[in-house]
Design a protein around this motif. Structure first.
Motif, mmCIF file in Angstrom:
data_model
loop_
_atom_site.group_PDB
_atom_site.id
_atom_site.type_symbol
_atom_site.label_atom_id
_atom_site.label_comp_id
_atom_site.label_asym_id
_atom_site.label_seq_id
_atom_site.Cartn_x
_atom_site.Cartn_y
_atom_site.Cartn_z
ATOM 1 N N THR A 100 -8.579 0.074 12.001
ATOM 2 C CA THR A 100 -7.710 0.785 12.954
ATOM 3 C C THR A 100 -7.815 0.127 14.329
ATOM 4 O O THR A 100 -6.813 -0.053 15.018
ATOM 5 C CB THR A 100 -8.042 2.289 13.079
ATOM 6 N N GLU A 101 -9.032 -0.261 14.719
ATOM 7 C CA GLU A 101 -9.207 -0.927 16.021
ATOM 8 C C GLU A 101 -8.467 -2.276 16.044
ATOM 9 O O GLU A 101 -8.031 -2.730 17.091
ATOM 10 C CB GLU A 101 -10.694 -1.133 16.325
ATOM 11 N N ALA A 102 -8.366 -2.917 14.885
ATOM 12 C CA ALA A 102 -7.659 -4.201 14.796
ATOM 13 C C ALA A 102 -6.153 -3.992 14.626
ATOM 14 O O ALA A 102 -5.408 -4.962 14.466
ATOM 15 C CB ALA A 102 -8.217 -5.022 13.638
ATOM 16 N N LEU A 103 -5.719 -2.742 14.637
ATOM 17 C CA LEU A 103 -4.314 -2.341 14.521
ATOM 18 C C LEU A 103 -3.695 -2.710 13.166
ATOM 19 O O LEU A 103 -2.468 -2.795 13.041
ATOM 20 C CB LEU A 103 -3.472 -2.921 15.668
ATOM 21 N N LEU A 104 -4.543 -2.912 12.152
ATOM 22 C CA LEU A 104 -3.998 -3.118 10.806
ATOM 23 C C LEU A 104 -3.600 -1.789 10.181
ATOM 24 O O LEU A 104 -2.816 -1.748 9.229
ATOM 25 C CB LEU A 104 -5.024 -3.832 9.919
ATOM 26 N N LEU A 105 -4.182 -0.722 10.704
ATOM 27 C CA LEU A 105 -3.838 0.628 10.242
ATOM 28 C C LEU A 105 -3.615 1.506 11.475
ATOM 29 O O LEU A 105 -4.258 1.290 12.506
ATOM 30 C CB LEU A 105 -4.975 1.205 9.389
ATOM 31 N N PRO A 106 -2.714 2.490 11.367
ATOM 32 C CA PRO A 106 -2.440 3.341 12.537
ATOM 33 C C PRO A 106 -3.537 4.386 12.750
ATOM 34 O O PRO A 106 -4.316 4.667 11.846
ATOM 35 C CB PRO A 106 -1.124 4.024 12.149
ATOM 36 N N GLY A 107 -3.578 4.941 13.955
ATOM 37 C CA GLY A 107 -4.486 6.040 14.244
ATOM 38 C C GLY A 107 -5.841 5.567 14.716
ATOM 39 O O GLY A 107 -6.042 4.393 15.032
ATOM 40 N N ALA A 108 -6.773 6.533 14.783
ATOM 41 C CA ALA A 108 -8.122 6.239 15.266
ATOM 42 C C ALA A 108 -9.090 7.190 14.585
ATOM 43 O O ALA A 108 -8.701 8.256 14.101
ATOM 44 C CB ALA A 108 -8.190 6.420 16.775
ATOM 45 N N LEU A 109 -10.359 6.782 14.544
ATOM 46 C CA LEU A 109 -11.394 7.634 13.965
ATOM 47 C C LEU A 109 -12.324 8.091 15.064
ATOM 48 O O LEU A 109 -12.983 7.287 15.712
ATOM 49 C CB LEU A 109 -12.125 6.880 12.853
#
Lengths: 82, 225
Positions: B94-103
């Protein structure tokens, strides 16, 4: 030049750490605390020729996660030599 | 199956991931160090394992997502390579923007470490085709920052496009819509907080994680065939 960056959670994003701090303050007997939001403070020291745009990009690309966080940039006044 | 497992300083599930992949595919994955700047081969699968990369400094996964090797992982993802991010690996993706959102930090503050039931929501991705939609499986979780957050419109999009892979039966960390794992738009990137590599043989208390790797092999054979 010293730059201070304040990273905070966006409005509406749940802040479990802020809630826990709030709870602890209540436990210590401090009354009248309405809400606690926690965040991150980062101080960076940059050369004078680093542009505002670069500092903004540092925040967007690394220092803040734009999905959940906002940031605020504060430039420190140059210290006067004693 | 040609695969690679990325190790960052602070990764601690990289060996488990490598053992699970070798057990199920019969081929030992390449072990790739975070400071490597390129991937030496075209892999079928790149696994980004769990742990506490860079001590979770700044935000979980934030530093690892900007490490040299991740640029190659992002390129591989764009070229369609299967990328699996588990736990800290999900945070990194997610931090690499390969997936949306955040944990985010778990809503209950506590570190959650236990076996949890999941509902399989998508059974037609290359990671999940050996499961059945609606099936309940048991996979362990072990995390402090697993509280999945995305905007309502992003969540609607994920749901609408069938990109929620797994959902918690009981919401253990405050995740939006009980989301435990999501797929990228092209379906070749899966991020999930639960650890499938920790449930691949009976000795570990369950084998429901094994089918995730079996799905990948099945897809590969079908593509090759």
């Amino acid at each position: 030049m010293k730059i201070r960056i304040f990273v905070t959670l966006k409005n509406g994003v749940l802040d479990p750490q802020g809630k826990a701090i709030h709870h602890a303050l209540d436990g210590l007997g401090f009354s009248g605390v309405n809400d606690v939001r926690s965040g991150r403070f980062i101080e960076i020291d940059v050369e004078d020729n680093v542009s505002d745009g670069d500092i903004d990009a540092m925040c967007r690309k690394l220092l803040a996660n734009m999905v959940i966080e906002n940031y605020r940039i504060e430039k420190m006044p140059e210290s006067v030599p004693a | 199956m040609k695969s690679a497992v990325i190790t960052f300083p602070g990764s601690n599930c990289d060996r488990d991931m490598a053992v699970a992949i070798e057990k199920i595919s019969g081929h030992a994955p390449a072990r790739v160090w975070h400071g490597d700047t390129s991937l030496s081969e075209n892999y079928d699968l790149i696994a980004v394992p769990g742990g506490f990369s860079y001590g979770d400094y700044l935000r979980s996964g934030a530093m690892a997502a900007r490490s040299p090797i991740m640029q190659s992982v992002v390129k591989a993802a764009e070229n369609g390579t299967a990328i699996l991010g588990v736990c800290n690996g999900f945070q990194i993706l997610t931090e690499a923007l390969l997936l949306p959102g955040a944990l985010m930090r778990n809503s209950g503050i506590d570190f959650v470490c236990r076996e949890v039931p999941l509902i399989v929501e998508n059974d037609n991705s290359q990671f999940t085709s050996a499961y059945e939609k609606g099936e309940e499986i048991i996979i362990p979780v072990a995390h402090h920052d697993g509280n999945y957050f995305a905007s309502e419109s992003e969540l609607d999009q994920l749901e609408g496009e069938g990109r929620v892979a797994f959902r918690y039966v009981e919401n253990v960390n405050g995740s939006a819509r009980n989301i435990a794992g999501i797929l990228s738009a092209k379906g070749n990137v899966l991020g999930m907080m639960p650890h499938p590599e920790r449930h691949v043989e009976e000795l570990q208390g369950g084998t429901d994680g094994a089918r995730l790797f079996e799905s990948l092999i099945k897809t590969l054979l079908e593509t090759a065939g």
